[in-house]
Write a protein that holds these residues in place. Structure first.
Motif, PDB file in Angstrom:
ATOM      1  N   ARG A   1      -7.175   4.218  -0.747  1.00  0.00           N
ATOM      2  CA  ARG A   1      -7.081   2.938  -0.048  1.00  0.00           C
ATOM      3  C   ARG A   1      -6.419   3.118   1.322  1.00  0.00           C
TER       4      ARG A   1
ATOM      5  N   LEU B   1       0.836  -1.199   0.000  1.00  0.00           N
ATOM      6  CA  LEU B   1       0.000   0.000   0.000  1.00  0.00           C
ATOM      7  C   LEU B   1       0.871   1.248   0.000  1.00  0.00           C
TER       8      LEU B   1
ATOM      9  N   ARG C   1      -3.425  -3.317   0.818  1.00  0.00           N
ATOM     10  CA  ARG C   1      -4.663  -2.563   0.664  1.00  0.00           C
ATOM     11  C   ARG C   1      -5.794  -3.048   1.568  1.00  0.00           C
TER      12      ARG C   1
END
Length: 518
Positions: free
Chosen positions: A159, A87, A415
């Motif tokens: 996200r 992420l 995520r």
């Protein structure tokens, strides 16, 4: 999936579902406060999904003379890199034409050396011509002057907001989107809660809270900012960006270049299967609460930069997949360029029963949250603000799967955290493949529609996934398959889907299409 808050009293009610509000929710909940967050639209639908997607290590603070803020930004960036690989990931930068001027080169290298000391690792920041590789095919060869190198970080900002909210929920917090605050509830001048309205159903309810925190980003009145003569000068800046297909601007690393007209830095870097170019920063003169979009002047400015740097690629308007713009509040230092404060990035103020915050950055959202909670502790008798720093997120391990490459599992785990196994289990046949032109799996659409509080089609295509800014015409050519995966999960009949699709396409054209030429 929470759609409206349960009837109970709360310690803290947070208003605003961007990264600042999400960070406050997490930091409050993990310290034992019963905390509710409400967002009038979708989580992260404002600036927190429209940023440059970079988690900066504080070079601009160092240039402004603030070593403390540089240290804080570097520490938070490194913490996020450790906590959420997939992420938040490292992004090497090449400063393509910053090294020709000796004074500029030495100044930048000196600042990078300080950042090295703060991170505890040494990187080669100057590469001579024999060590330099070209960042893109057919790009001008910069090896005659060498290149400055630097490693920063990038993320999917929308996200990140969702991951922070998910982590807060593991500590008992509740977060609701499409819930508006109709009014604050006051008793004798003190705020005691708010009257809320569920925009899905029209239902209203009053909730009581020991403290309300306004994280909507609204600027303070001069009196709350310290008096007319002491109030910081505030500016709303609009940052605009372009997205191009990776096969038209195929970068192997990020490139920071100087604009050929005014010498301001412009960057381009690989992001989620496309190439992102930014940023044109100008004052936002229009309504700051409206969804912003790029102007033709900003578009031409960014195109001029990449056309000059990558002239052999012959890039034209038709190569641009989408655009986006975000508005942020900055504290004006009084300079002629993009203004930043050398003292602060956010401002916190309060009145009885209410604490408010404006400003803040994607990288340092936890520091902003802690400052807010330190102010909140003054109004929460019996509760003390613990100052220890733990991991940003609970550890989430990628599941063992032979049918998916490690990099795909790493990305999904970053995520979705602990939900990655459920996401993979929900996938139907053929849904573990990437959607062409992106790094997104078809299965992510199904999971988002099923479990991530999607109310509108743009929630799904612009924030739960980023297909709306990664694909031509916002993904219109793939809408049939998106519908086959998501319509039943969302519980929409044909009329609802068609209305949502029509609304989404109209909004996409206003906010994300290439603006018409003059």
């Amino acid at each position: 999936m929470t759609t409206f808050p349960p009837p109970r009293d709360w310690d803290v009610l947070v208003i605003g579902g961007g990264i600042t509000g999400a960070g406050i929710l997490l930091e409050a909940a993990r310290r034992g406060l019963k905390t509710l967050l409400v967002e009038q639209a979708d989580f992260g639908c404002g600036t927190s999904s429209r940023s440059s997607k970079l988690m900066h290590g504080g070079l601009r603070y160092l240039a402004a003379g603030s070593l403390r803020r540089t240290r804080d930004a570097v520490a938070e960036r490194e913490a996020l890199l450790r906590a959420a690989p997939g992420l938040v990931d490292a992004q090497p930068f090449a400063f393509a034409n910053h090294g020709a001027d000796l004074t500029r080169r030495l100044g930048l290298l000196s600042m990078l050396r300080v950042v090295d000391l703060l991170t505890g690792r040494r990187e080669p920041q100057w590469q001579r011509q024999d060590a330099l590789r070209k960042p893109a095919p057919d790009a001008p060869d910069p090896r005659s002057a060498g290149s400055i190198r630097y490693t920063d970080a990038k993320t999917d900002d929308a996200r990140l907001v969702l991951r922070v909210l998910g982590e807060a929920r593991t500590h008992g917090a509740v977060a609701c989107n499409y819930v508006t605050v109709q009014s604050l509830v006051r008793d004798g001048g003190k705020v005691h809660g708010a009257l809320l309205r569920d925009e899905r159903t029209g239902a209203e309810t009053a909730v009581r809270a020991r403290l309300v925190i306004d994280a909507t980003g609204a600027p303070p009145a001069p009196a709350n900012a310290g008096g007319n003569d002491k109030a910081p000068r505030l500016r709303w800046l609009r940052g605009s960006h372009l997205l191009l297909p990776a096969d038209r601007l195929p970068l192997t690393e990020a490139v920071s270049l100087l604009h050929p007209v005014d010498g301001r830095p412009v960057f381009a870097f690989p992001w989620e299967g496309v190439t992102l170019v930014g940023t044109a920063d100008i004052d936002q003169a229009d309504d700051v609460n409206a969804q912003p979009s790029i102007t033709r002047g900003e578009f031409d400015y960014l195109m001029a930069a990449v056309q000059a740097q990558f002239a052999p690629l012959a890039l034209v308007d038709a190569d641009v997949l989408a655009t986006f713009a975000g508005v942020r509040l900055v504290f004006d230092s009084g300079s002629d360029g993009v203004s930043i404060s050398d003292k602060r990035e956010h401002l916190v103020w309060s009145e009885p029963g209410l604490v408010s915050v404006a400003g803040g950055t994607l990288t340092t959202f936890r520091l902003t949250a802690r400052d807010v909670l330190r102010e909140a502790a003054r109004q929460l008798p019996g509760w003390q603000m613990r100052t220890e720093r733990g991991a940003v997120f609970a550890r989430a391990s990628a599941p063992a799967r032979r049918d998916l490459p490690p990099n795909v599992l790493r990305r999904l785990t970053g995520r979705h955290g602990a939900h990655v196994k459920a996401l993979l289990s929900a996938a139907h046949a053929g849904e573990l493949e990437c959607i062409p032109g992106t790094h997104t799996l078809w299965a992510e659409l199904r999971w988002a529609a099923r479990a991530e509080q999607v109310y509108r089609l743009d929630d799904l295509l612009l924030r739960r996934t980023r297909l709306g800014i990664q694909l031509t015409d916002g993904g219109a050519a793939l809408m049939g398959r998106v519908r086959s995966i998501c319509q039943k999960e969302l519980g929409w009949d044909d009329a609802q889907w068609e209305a949502q699709e029509k609304r989404y396409i109209a909004a996409w054209r206003l906010q994300h299409a290439v603006p018409p030429s003059a």
